[in-house]
Enzyme design. Structure first.
Site: not given
Ligand code: AMP
Length: 228
Positions: A171, A182
């Site tokens: 990623r 994050r």
């Molecule tokens: P993840 O794959 O869950 O680590 O998400 C990657 C990125 O997507 C995060 O760092 C946020 O920028 C965005 N993201 C994912 N899920 C959410 C959520 N529920 N609310 C806000 N941003 C999100």
């Protein structure tokens, strides 16, 4: 969210935890074991970015900075996906909700069809270990199986045990600088949800620093307990 387009969902489970805690890995294992649908808002947003949709265009820079995408975009994406027929058999929410506004929107949506959350499982980890975990992770482009340079290597380097695929991807936001943002977003905006679900008496805590299979066994017992 009025819930009007949404049918009844057999079970709703939430996985809470900072980036790198293993939510995706565990969600996939629960999906296989219990037949629920893993629903990752991160995956849905990355798909929107790749497809170049309006939501994807708005989310791209925010994701690259390691910040949270706005509640309205994420809630709309999740609501659409929950209305798909396959979700009726039960869902594991991986990465949603991440803010109190999102948690309240989910409650409202479920209440509209007389439902509630079965359980929220908090994967508890040491922040310091998360950067190493995230920096070494990658997934198979073919089937999405997650792998890690140190903790979960395929039997043959570069070949996915699950599907035989040889294209692996990392990623764009899995770099040290973005990971720091994050983690910060997690502590400021998402960690308060632990108390939110504790107050609703649906919270389960798991020490997620150990062996993947042992954590999966512990999670399985919780999921059986709250979905039967
Ligand atoms: P993840 O794959 O869950 O680590 O998400 C990657 C990125 O997507 C995060 O760092 C946020 O920028 C965005 N993201 C994912 N899920 C959410 C959520 N529920 N609310 C806000 N941003 C999100």
């Amino acid at each position: 969210m009025d819930g009007s387009s949404n049918g009844v969902i057999a079970s709703v489970l939430i996985l809470l935890g900072p980036p790198g805690a293993g939510k995706g890995t565990q969600a996939r294992m629960l999906e296989e074991r219990f037949g629920f649908v893993q629903l990752s808002t991160g995956d849905l947003l990355r798909a929107a970015v790749s497809a170049g949709t309006e939501a994807g265009l708005r989310a791209k820079a925010v994701m690259e900075a390691g910040e949270l995408v706005s509640d309205d975009i994420v809630i709309a994406i999740l609501k659409d996906r929950l209305a798909d027929p396959d979700c009726a058999k039960g869902v594991i929410l991986d990465g949603f909700p991440r803010t109190t506004v999102q948690a309240e929107a989910l409650d409202t949506l479920l209440e509209a069809s007389g439902q509630r959350i079965n359980g929220a499982i908090s994967l508890e980890v040491d922040d310091a270990a998360m950067v190493t975990r995230i920096a070494g992770r990658y997934t198979c482009a073919g089937c999405g199986e997650g792998w890690h340079d140190s903790f979960k290597q395929p039997k043959t380097a570069g070949v996915c045990d699950n599907c035989g695929g040889t294209e692996m991807k990392r990623r764009a936001d899995d770099n040290a600088e973005t990971v720091a943002s994050r983690l910060e977003a997690y502590h400021a905006q998402t960690a308060p949800l632990i108390t939110y679900y504790q107050n609703k008496a649906v919270l389960h805590r798991i020490n997620a620093m150990g062996d993947i299979a042992e954590i999966a066994t512990e999670m399985g017992a919780i999921v059986r307990g709250v979905t039967q």
